[in-house]
Write a protein that holds these residues in place. Structure first.
Motif, PDB file in Angstrom:
ATOM      1  N   UNK A  91       9.507 -14.965  -3.638  1.00  0.00           N
ATOM      2  CA  UNK A  91       8.497 -14.515  -4.560  1.00  0.00           C
ATOM      3  C   UNK A  91       7.318 -15.112  -3.019  1.00  0.00           C
ATOM      4  N   UNK A  92       7.365 -15.226  -2.350  1.00  0.00           N
ATOM      5  CA  UNK A  92       7.074 -14.787  -1.229  1.00  0.00           C
ATOM      6  C   UNK A  92       7.016 -13.417  -0.653  1.00  0.00           C
ATOM      7  N   UNK A  93       7.846 -12.670  -0.092  1.00  0.00           N
ATOM      8  CA  UNK A  93       8.321 -11.503  -0.215  1.00  0.00           C
ATOM      9  C   UNK A  93       8.032 -10.896  -1.172  1.00  0.00           C
ATOM     10  N   UNK A  94       8.113 -10.714  -2.607  1.00  0.00           N
ATOM     11  CA  UNK A  94       7.396  -9.940  -3.086  1.00  0.00           C
ATOM     12  C   UNK A  94       6.239  -9.419  -2.855  1.00  0.00           C
ATOM     13  N   UNK A  95       5.204 -10.702  -3.330  1.00  0.00           N
ATOM     14  CA  UNK A  95       4.057 -11.173  -3.126  1.00  0.00           C
ATOM     15  C   UNK A  95       2.860 -10.382  -2.029  1.00  0.00           C
ATOM     16  N   UNK A  96       3.477 -10.777  -0.391  1.00  0.00           N
ATOM     17  CA  UNK A  96       3.276 -10.062   1.113  1.00  0.00           C
ATOM     18  C   UNK A  96       3.574  -8.548   0.155  1.00  0.00           C
ATOM     19  N   UNK A  97       5.113  -8.705   0.173  1.00  0.00           N
ATOM     20  CA  UNK A  97       4.771  -7.131  -0.302  1.00  0.00           C
ATOM     21  C   UNK A  97       4.406  -5.798  -1.619  1.00  0.00           C
ATOM     22  N   UNK A  98       3.880  -6.240  -1.881  1.00  0.00           N
ATOM     23  CA  UNK A  98       2.649  -6.179  -3.274  1.00  0.00           C
ATOM     24  C   UNK A  98       2.384  -4.976  -3.309  1.00  0.00           C
ATOM     25  N   UNK A  99       1.417  -4.805  -2.111  1.00  0.00           N
ATOM     26  CA  UNK A  99       0.525  -3.506  -1.565  1.00  0.00           C
ATOM     27  C   UNK A  99       1.902  -2.832  -0.772  1.00  0.00           C
ATOM     28  N   UNK A 100       2.563  -2.595  -0.375  1.00  0.00           N
ATOM     29  CA  UNK A 100       3.176  -1.767   0.597  1.00  0.00           C
ATOM     30  C   UNK A 100       3.789  -0.884  -0.657  1.00  0.00           C
ATOM     31  N   UNK A 101       3.174   0.811   0.750  1.00  0.00           N
ATOM     32  CA  UNK A 101       4.017   2.449  -0.469  1.00  0.00           C
ATOM     33  C   UNK A 101       2.546   2.384  -1.332  1.00  0.00           C
ATOM     34  N   UNK A 102       1.463   1.515  -0.795  1.00  0.00           N
ATOM     35  CA  UNK A 102      -0.131   2.285  -1.890  1.00  0.00           C
ATOM     36  C   UNK A 102      -1.137   2.820  -0.840  1.00  0.00           C
ATOM     37  N   UNK A 103      -1.833   3.581  -1.513  1.00  0.00           N
ATOM     38  CA  UNK A 103      -2.848   4.231  -0.267  1.00  0.00           C
ATOM     39  C   UNK A 103      -2.437   5.088   0.595  1.00  0.00           C
ATOM     40  N   UNK A 104      -2.631   5.395   1.289  1.00  0.00           N
ATOM     41  CA  UNK A 104      -2.278   6.040   2.316  1.00  0.00           C
ATOM     42  C   UNK A 104      -1.680   6.242   3.240  1.00  0.00           C
ATOM     43  N   UNK A 105      -0.280   6.382   3.931  1.00  0.00           N
ATOM     44  CA  UNK A 105       0.399   6.256   4.659  1.00  0.00           C
ATOM     45  C   UNK A 105       0.476   6.233   6.403  1.00  0.00           C
ATOM     46  N   UNK A 106      -0.172   5.274   6.733  1.00  0.00           N
ATOM     47  CA  UNK A 106      -0.289   5.155   8.468  1.00  0.00           C
ATOM     48  C   UNK A 106       0.382   5.678   9.571  1.00  0.00           C
ATOM     49  N   UNK A 107       1.662   5.564   8.721  1.00  0.00           N
ATOM     50  CA  UNK A 107       3.099   5.566   9.815  1.00  0.00           C
ATOM     51  C   UNK A 107       3.832   7.266   9.776  1.00  0.00           C
ATOM     52  N   UNK A 108       4.517   6.997  10.949  1.00  0.00           N
ATOM     53  CA  UNK A 108       4.789   8.702  10.869  1.00  0.00           C
ATOM     54  C   UNK A 108       6.074   8.018  11.271  1.00  0.00           C
ATOM     55  N   UNK A 109       7.278   8.674   9.101  1.00  0.00           N
ATOM     56  CA  UNK A 109       8.404   8.276   8.997  1.00  0.00           C
ATOM     57  C   UNK A 109       8.510   7.107   8.668  1.00  0.00           C
TER      58      UNK A 109
END
Length: 106
Positions: free
Chosen positions: A73-91
Motif C-alpha cells: 500500500x505504501x508503494x501505491x501511495x508513493x506513486x499515486x500521482x505518477x503520470x499526472x501533470x506534465x511529463x518532465x522526462x525524455x522517455x
C-alpha cells in the motif's frame, strides 16, 4: 539472503530539471515503513547536450523485500500521482535491478 539494489534512471531536459528535483524532494517518503528497506539515494548524474541524468537508488535486504515494496500500500501511495501533470522526462524511466554479490563496507 543477498541484498538487492533497485535503480531507476531518468533523462530530464535541462529546462525541466528544477521542477523534476522539486517533485522528488517534496514528496512524502514511505520507504522507512516497509520491511526490508535499507537505504535510498536520489542521484544527479552527468549533463549531456540534451538531458541531465538522474537516478533513484534503493538498497533492500533481499529481492523479496523489494518485491514486497512494489506490492505494498505504501508503494501505491508513493506513486499515486505518477503520470499526472506534465511529463518532465525524455522517455520512460529505465529500471535496473541488481543482486549484490560482494558488499565491502568501512
Amino acid at each position: 539472503m543477498a541484498k538487492y539494489i533497485a535503480m531507476n534512471r531518468f533523462r530530464v531536459s535541462p529546462e525541466n530539471e528544477e521542477a523534476f528535483c522539486q517533485r522528488w524532494l517534496g514528496r512524502e517518503v514511505f520507504l522507512k515503513t516497509v520491511p526490508g528497506f535499507i537505504s535510498f539515494q536520489f542521484l544527479k548524474g552527468p549533463a549531456k547536450e540534451d538531458y541531465v541524468l538522474y537516478a533513484s537508488h534503493t538498497i533492500w535486504e533481499s529481492h523479496e523485500a523489494f518485491v514486497g515494496w512494489t506490492q505494498s500500500e505504501q508503494f501505491r501511495q508513493a506513486h499515486a500521482g505518477a503520470g499526472q501533470g506534465k511529463s518532465l522526462l525524455l522517455g520512460p524511466p529505465v529500471f535496473e535491478g541488481f543482486t549484490v554479490l560482494q558488499d565491502i563496507e568501512s
